[in-house]
Design an enzyme around this catalytic site. Structure first.
Site, PDB file in Angstrom:
ATOM      1  N   GLU A 272       0.852  -1.199   0.000  1.00 32.04           N
ATOM      2  CA  GLU A 272       0.000   0.000   0.000  1.00 32.04           C
ATOM      3  C   GLU A 272       0.878   1.235   0.000  1.00 32.04           C
ATOM      4  OE1 GLU A 272      -3.049   0.140   3.028  1.00 32.04           O
ATOM      5  OE2 GLU A 272      -2.914   2.330   3.189  1.00 32.04           O
ATOM      6  N   GLU A 277      -2.772  11.192   3.256  1.00 30.20           N
ATOM      7  CA  GLU A 277      -3.860  10.967   4.205  1.00 30.20           C
ATOM      8  C   GLU A 277      -3.903  12.154   5.158  1.00 30.20           C
ATOM      9  OE1 GLU A 277      -4.356   6.480   5.442  1.00 30.20           O
ATOM     10  OE2 GLU A 277      -2.232   7.052   5.551  1.00 30.20           O
TER      11      GLU A 277
END
Length: 393
Positions: A272, A277
């Site tokens: 990932e 974020e």
């Protein structure tokens, strides 16, 4: 003697209190009060909220009272115009109006409220010395107000070619580029939203992809999670994503990637790459991270955050979130400033999964272990708007 003097003084004080009360209730004094609150849609027909102030009886006296507006969730100047002044009731008058101009626009907002307060009456009285009316501006618009200012990056780089991009110029989301994750299963993080493919949660507005989180009931939310799996998958390159983010409590916007072998290898073995974020409780800081591990029990991650200057937030204007992804290394940039690097040695003795093809995911999560739950200060609808996604190789 002192005992009797004290009793007499108490009796005189009691008489005074009774006399004051009787004067307040003198029939020549009128109670001043609002007729009702005001609630209406934000339209041209309702561009002025009129609040009626009444006296409960006619009087031969001239009655005055001061008034002023105050924001609750609505902001003076942006949602309504501040007003203040003095109402004067001439002898025999029992009704006056306070008019508050409303700022009418076409932008989708939560319903908002302000108050009108009365004070300092003359020849009249306010019950319990307080009298307020609430104005509720209801919204039926369908356009999010988005500030398009901010950082931008070029559409070409020396020695590199633009191999794919989505500029979101089509009237609808391009289904050759994007599909959806759907459902409300918590997504491994106890999240509260239900992901949908409804136009209420993801749509194109003025050349921007909007991912919108809505509250449909107390503790119930909808949002969208777009992905390019099986449609647009890449191995290496410079990736630029220009976006503006939601920053309230309980929100978790993310722009990230998973290995294309996710359906067979599973997470975290597929790898990932989190391009960006943000946790809503920290609105001035983003994170760039990678996750890996041969299985869930061996899951490991490595990341770094970067902040912009307080009190600026990532909701104020657009920023560009980038990675330079090469064999055995990845670098993260915010507005072309490097802030994090990993390489093959970062994963130690485990498999390094970041040399394979990956696909994009973009979503706005609500609630869950990391961001926590929304609070009363979280104002839905909330949105992330994406101007472009570009891949150079």
């Amino acid at each position: 003697m002192k005992k009797y003097f004290g009793i007499a003084l108490a009796a005189l004080m009691a008489i005074g209190i009774v006399q004051c009360k009787e004067e307040t209730e003198d029939p020549t004094f009128a109670e001043i009060k609002f007729a009702s609150d005001k609630s209406a849609f934000e339209t041209d027909a309702n561009s002025v909220f009129a609040f009626e102030v009444r006296l409960n009886q006619s009087t031969d006296l001239t009655v005055t009272v001061q008034y002023e507006t105050e924001g609750i969730t609505a902001d003076a100047g942006d949602d309504f115009e501040s007003v203040s002044g003095t109402l004067t009731f001439s002898a025999g008058q029992t009704s006056k109006m306070i008019e508050v101009p409303i700022v009418v626009d076409d932008f989708l907002e939560a319903d908002e409220q302000f108050k009108v307060k009365l004070s300092n009456p003359v020849n009249g009285f306010l019950k319990d010395n307080v009298q307020e009316a609430i104005g509720t501006i209801r919204n039926d618009d369908d356009q999010i107000q988005i500030n398009t200012e901010g950082y931008t990056t070029p559409d070409n780089y020396p020695g590199m070619a633009l191999v794919w991009s989505d500029e979101f110029e089509d009237p609808q989301i391009n289904l050759s580029n994007w599909t959806y994750d759907l459902g409300d299963n918590g997504w491994g993080n106890n999240e509260l939203q239900n992901y949908t493919n409804s136009e209420i949660n993801s749509y194109i507005q003025d050349g921007l992809l909007v991912i919108q989180a809505n509250q449909i009931a107390q503790g119930q939310y909808t949002s969208a999670r777009l992905k390019s799996i099986g449609l647009q998958e890449f191995q290496y390159g410079r990736i630029d994503v220009r976006a503006i983010l939601p920053v309230d409590e309980g929100l978790w916007p993310a722009i990230w990637m998973l290995g294309a072998d996710f359906p067979t290898a599973g997470w975290p073995a597929c790898g990932e790459i989190d391009i960006m974020e943000l946790v809503g409780s920290n609105p001035s800081r983003i994170h760039g991270t990678v996750h890996w591990g041969d299985n869930v029990s061996q899951h490991t991650f490595n990341g770094q955050g970067v902040s912009i200057s307080f009190p600026e937030t990532f909701a104020d204007e657009f920023h560009v979130f980038s990675i330079e992804w090469e064999p055995n290394s990845i670098k993260w940039y915010l507005d072309d400033v490097l802030y994090h690097t990993i390489n093959e040695s970062t994963v130690g003795t485990q498999n390094y999964p970041f040399n394979d093809e990956f696909f994009f995911i973009m979503n706005v999560a609500v609630g869950g272990n990391w961001p926590g739950s929304p609070t009363d200060e979280t104002t839905f609808p909330e949105f992330m708007a994406v101007d472009y996604v570009r891949v150079f190789q």
